[in-house]
Scaffold this motif. Structure first.
Motif, PDB file in Angstrom:
ATOM      1  N   PHE A   1      26.644  17.763   6.707  1.00  0.00           N
ATOM      2  CA  PHE A   1      26.677  17.511   8.143  1.00  0.00           C
ATOM      3  C   PHE A   1      28.072  17.804   8.671  1.00  0.00           C
ATOM      4  N   LEU A   2      28.164  18.617   9.699  1.00  0.00           N
ATOM      5  CA  LEU A   2      29.418  18.892  10.387  1.00  0.00           C
ATOM      6  C   LEU A   2      29.421  18.065  11.660  1.00  0.00           C
ATOM      7  N   TYR A   3      30.422  17.222  11.867  1.00  0.00           N
ATOM      8  CA  TYR A   3      30.387  16.319  13.014  1.00  0.00           C
ATOM      9  C   TYR A   3      31.776  16.139  13.629  1.00  0.00           C
ATOM     10  N   LYS A   4      31.749  15.797  14.912  1.00  0.00           N
ATOM     11  CA  LYS A   4      32.977  15.545  15.652  1.00  0.00           C
ATOM     12  C   LYS A   4      33.170  14.042  15.805  1.00  0.00           C
ATOM     13  N   VAL A   5      34.359  13.552  15.546  1.00  0.00           N
ATOM     14  CA  VAL A   5      34.652  12.125  15.668  1.00  0.00           C
ATOM     15  C   VAL A   5      34.945  11.820  17.135  1.00  0.00           C
ATOM     16  N   THR A   6      33.996  11.113  17.786  1.00  0.00           N
ATOM     17  CA  THR A   6      34.120  10.859  19.224  1.00  0.00           C
ATOM     18  C   THR A   6      33.982   9.391  19.608  1.00  0.00           C
ATOM     19  N   GLY A   7      33.293   8.582  18.828  1.00  0.00           N
ATOM     20  CA  GLY A   7      33.054   7.183  19.179  1.00  0.00           C
ATOM     21  C   GLY A   7      32.941   6.328  17.940  1.00  0.00           C
ATOM     22  N   LYS A   8      32.470   5.082  18.115  1.00  0.00           N
ATOM     23  CA  LYS A   8      32.461   4.160  16.985  1.00  0.00           C
ATOM     24  C   LYS A   8      31.492   4.581  15.887  1.00  0.00           C
ATOM     25  N   GLY A   9      30.401   5.278  16.246  1.00  0.00           N
ATOM     26  CA  GLY A   9      29.472   5.725  15.218  1.00  0.00           C
ATOM     27  C   GLY A   9      30.078   6.788  14.320  1.00  0.00           C
ATOM     28  N   THR A  10      30.653   7.813  14.929  1.00  0.00           N
ATOM     29  CA  THR A  10      31.250   8.881  14.125  1.00  0.00           C
ATOM     30  C   THR A  10      32.561   8.430  13.484  1.00  0.00           C
ATOM     31  N   ARG A  11      33.267   7.482  14.113  1.00  0.00           N
ATOM     32  CA  ARG A  11      34.447   6.909  13.424  1.00  0.00           C
ATOM     33  C   ARG A  11      34.010   6.203  12.153  1.00  0.00           C
ATOM     34  N   ALA A  12      32.874   5.512  12.231  1.00  0.00           N
ATOM     35  CA  ALA A  12      32.355   4.836  11.041  1.00  0.00           C
ATOM     36  C   ALA A  12      31.976   5.851   9.974  1.00  0.00           C
ATOM     37  N   LEU A  13      31.340   6.945  10.388  1.00  0.00           N
ATOM     38  CA  LEU A  13      30.989   7.986   9.426  1.00  0.00           C
ATOM     39  C   LEU A  13      32.235   8.548   8.745  1.00  0.00           C
ATOM     40  N   SER A  14      33.310   8.682   9.503  1.00  0.00           N
ATOM     41  CA  SER A  14      34.531   9.258   8.939  1.00  0.00           C
ATOM     42  C   SER A  14      35.172   8.355   7.890  1.00  0.00           C
ATOM     43  N   SER A  15      34.765   7.084   7.843  1.00  0.00           N
ATOM     44  CA  SER A  15      35.326   6.144   6.867  1.00  0.00           C
ATOM     45  C   SER A  15      34.652   6.246   5.505  1.00  0.00           C
ATOM     46  N   LEU A  16      33.527   6.946   5.432  1.00  0.00           N
ATOM     47  CA  LEU A  16      32.792   7.036   4.167  1.00  0.00           C
ATOM     48  C   LEU A  16      33.602   7.819   3.135  1.00  0.00           C
ATOM     49  N   ARG A  17      33.544   7.347   1.895  1.00  0.00           N
ATOM     50  CA  ARG A  17      34.291   7.962   0.805  1.00  0.00           C
ATOM     51  C   ARG A  17      33.339   8.377  -0.315  1.00  0.00           C
ATOM     52  N   PRO A  18      33.780   9.252  -1.222  1.00  0.00           N
ATOM     53  CA  PRO A  18      32.925   9.641  -2.347  1.00  0.00           C
ATOM     54  C   PRO A  18      32.382   8.429  -3.096  1.00  0.00           C
ATOM     55  N   ASP A  19      31.105   8.503  -3.436  1.00  0.00           N
ATOM     56  CA  ASP A  19      30.330   7.466  -4.130  1.00  0.00           C
ATOM     57  C   ASP A  19      29.802   6.384  -3.191  1.00  0.00           C
ATOM     58  N   ASP A  20      30.233   6.371  -1.910  1.00  0.00           N
ATOM     59  CA  ASP A  20      29.554   5.520  -0.939  1.00  0.00           C
ATOM     60  C   ASP A  20      28.136   6.052  -0.728  1.00  0.00           C
ATOM     61  N   THR A  21      27.295   5.239  -0.097  1.00  0.00           N
ATOM     62  CA  THR A  21      25.915   5.645   0.164  1.00  0.00           C
ATOM     63  C   THR A  21      25.644   5.598   1.664  1.00  0.00           C
ATOM     64  N   ILE A  22      24.888   6.586   2.138  1.00  0.00           N
ATOM     65  CA  ILE A  22      24.481   6.594   3.531  1.00  0.00           C
ATOM     66  C   ILE A  22      22.962   6.698   3.609  1.00  0.00           C
ATOM     67  N   ASP A  23      22.400   5.989   4.559  1.00  0.00           N
ATOM     68  CA  ASP A  23      20.963   6.017   4.802  1.00  0.00           C
ATOM     69  C   ASP A  23      20.689   7.116   5.836  1.00  0.00           C
ATOM     70  N   ALA A  24      20.002   8.179   5.413  1.00  0.00           N
ATOM     71  CA  ALA A  24      19.730   9.333   6.273  1.00  0.00           C
ATOM     72  C   ALA A  24      18.221   9.484   6.448  1.00  0.00           C
ATOM     73  N   MET A  25      17.715   9.098   7.599  1.00  0.00           N
ATOM     74  CA  MET A  25      16.281   9.210   7.862  1.00  0.00           C
ATOM     75  C   MET A  25      15.967  10.625   8.348  1.00  0.00           C
ATOM     76  N   GLY A  26      15.011  11.272   7.671  1.00  0.00           N
ATOM     77  CA  GLY A  26      14.666  12.627   8.064  1.00  0.00           C
ATOM     78  C   GLY A  26      14.020  13.404   6.935  1.00  0.00           C
ATOM     79  N   PRO A  27      13.901  14.713   7.110  1.00  0.00           N
ATOM     80  CA  PRO A  27      14.302  15.490   8.280  1.00  0.00           C
ATOM     81  C   PRO A  27      13.386  15.242   9.472  1.00  0.00           C
TER      82      PRO A  27
END
Length: 278
Positions: free
Chosen positions: A84-110
């Motif tokens: 995912f390529l994303y722009k850091v603009t608000g609290k949601g994307t700031r939170a995404l930018s804090s993720l580090r290797p071996d962390d887990t993210i819940d991605a609903m989709g496609p």
């Protein structure tokens, strides 16, 4: 967890709540980051133009209430990874930018309707700006796998904000970069360039994302050249599955009548002749 039974009827593809391990989450320039995560088979079935609804973590007392829709930028079934390529603009994307290797993210989709290349297409034009480049990148691979030539025009404010050249060239696309600071991204200048390219080797399909003024330009050229095209629209989304109707936008049906449709469910990719912008 597979959530297919919770969706409106007619999805036509599998959807799941994917638990993805972060592989990397690095800055590509001062505004954008590229997140790479391991994914299972359902997530890896994502098609060009589809998106995922990401559950952002809570960081520093900020807890994003809603998931964030994120276009798929890269699908690598062999490595078992999505990007995912994303722009850091608000609290949601700031939170995404804090993720580090071996962390887990819940991605609903496609989720959503992706791009659909007409049969027999031989020369594809793609015009994107900003995060719209993330949406268009998988289309380049889809087109070149169909043995179509691809010309990708990348637009940005400054040259240091241009992205995806390597990604698109690796997919087999010819890349042209234009910027505001160099005066090459203005619609009038870009129109002259695209018309010249079309005169040399006519395009028979066009796609655009990321800029309303570029959308209007490509829409006009598709009508002038009498070729089909598609655009991926952007909107604020609540559920991402078509049930809350928070992301409706006006579109035009085949009879020229205006109607409202859901970006997350009826789109995000629409025929360019039906879309009215955003």
């Amino acid at each position: 967890m597979n959530i297919q039974s919770c969706l409106p009827k007619g999805a036509g593809f599998s959807v799941a709540e994917n638990k993805c391990r972060i592989v990397s989450n690095e800055a590509v320039n001062e505004e954008y980051r590229l997140l790479i995560a391991e994914a299972d088979d359902v997530a890896l079935s994502a098609r060009a133009g589809q998106f995922f609804h990401l559950l952002c973590p809570s960081v520093g007392g900020e807890k994003p209430f809603l998931r964030r829709p994120m276009s798929i930028y890269r699908v690598d079934p062999e490595a078992g990874r999505i990007g995912f390529l994303y722009k850091v603009t608000g609290k949601g994307t700031r939170a995404l930018s804090s993720l580090r290797p071996d962390d887990t993210i819940d991605a609903m989709g496609p989720l959503g309707q992706g791009f659909s290349l007409p049969s027999g297409v031989r020369n594809v034009l793609m015009v994107g700006r900003g995060v719209g480049l993330a949406t268009l990148a998988p289309l380049a691979r889809l087109a070149t796998k169909s043995e179509a030539a691809v010309t990708a025009v990348l637009s940005a404010r400054r040259r240091d904000l241009l992205m995806s050249r390597q990604e698109l060239e690796n997919a087999g696309a010819r890349v042209i970069e234009v910027t505001d600071e160099e005066g090459t991204s203005q619609p009038e200048t870009l129109e002259a360039l695209l018309c010249d390219l079309h005169a040399q080797l006519p395009f028979d399909f066009a796609a655009t994302c990321g800029s309303n003024r570029l959308f209007q330009l490509v829409r006009s050229l598709c009508a002038e050249w009498n070729i089909p095209g598609e655009t991926a629209l952007e909107a604020f989304m609540g559920c991402g599955t078509g049930m809350c109707y928070a992301c409706v936008v006006p579109t035009m049906d085949a009879n020229g009548k205006e109607q409202y449709r859901r970006v997350c469910w009826d789109g995000p990719v629409f025929p360019i002749s039906e879309a009215l912008g955003w």
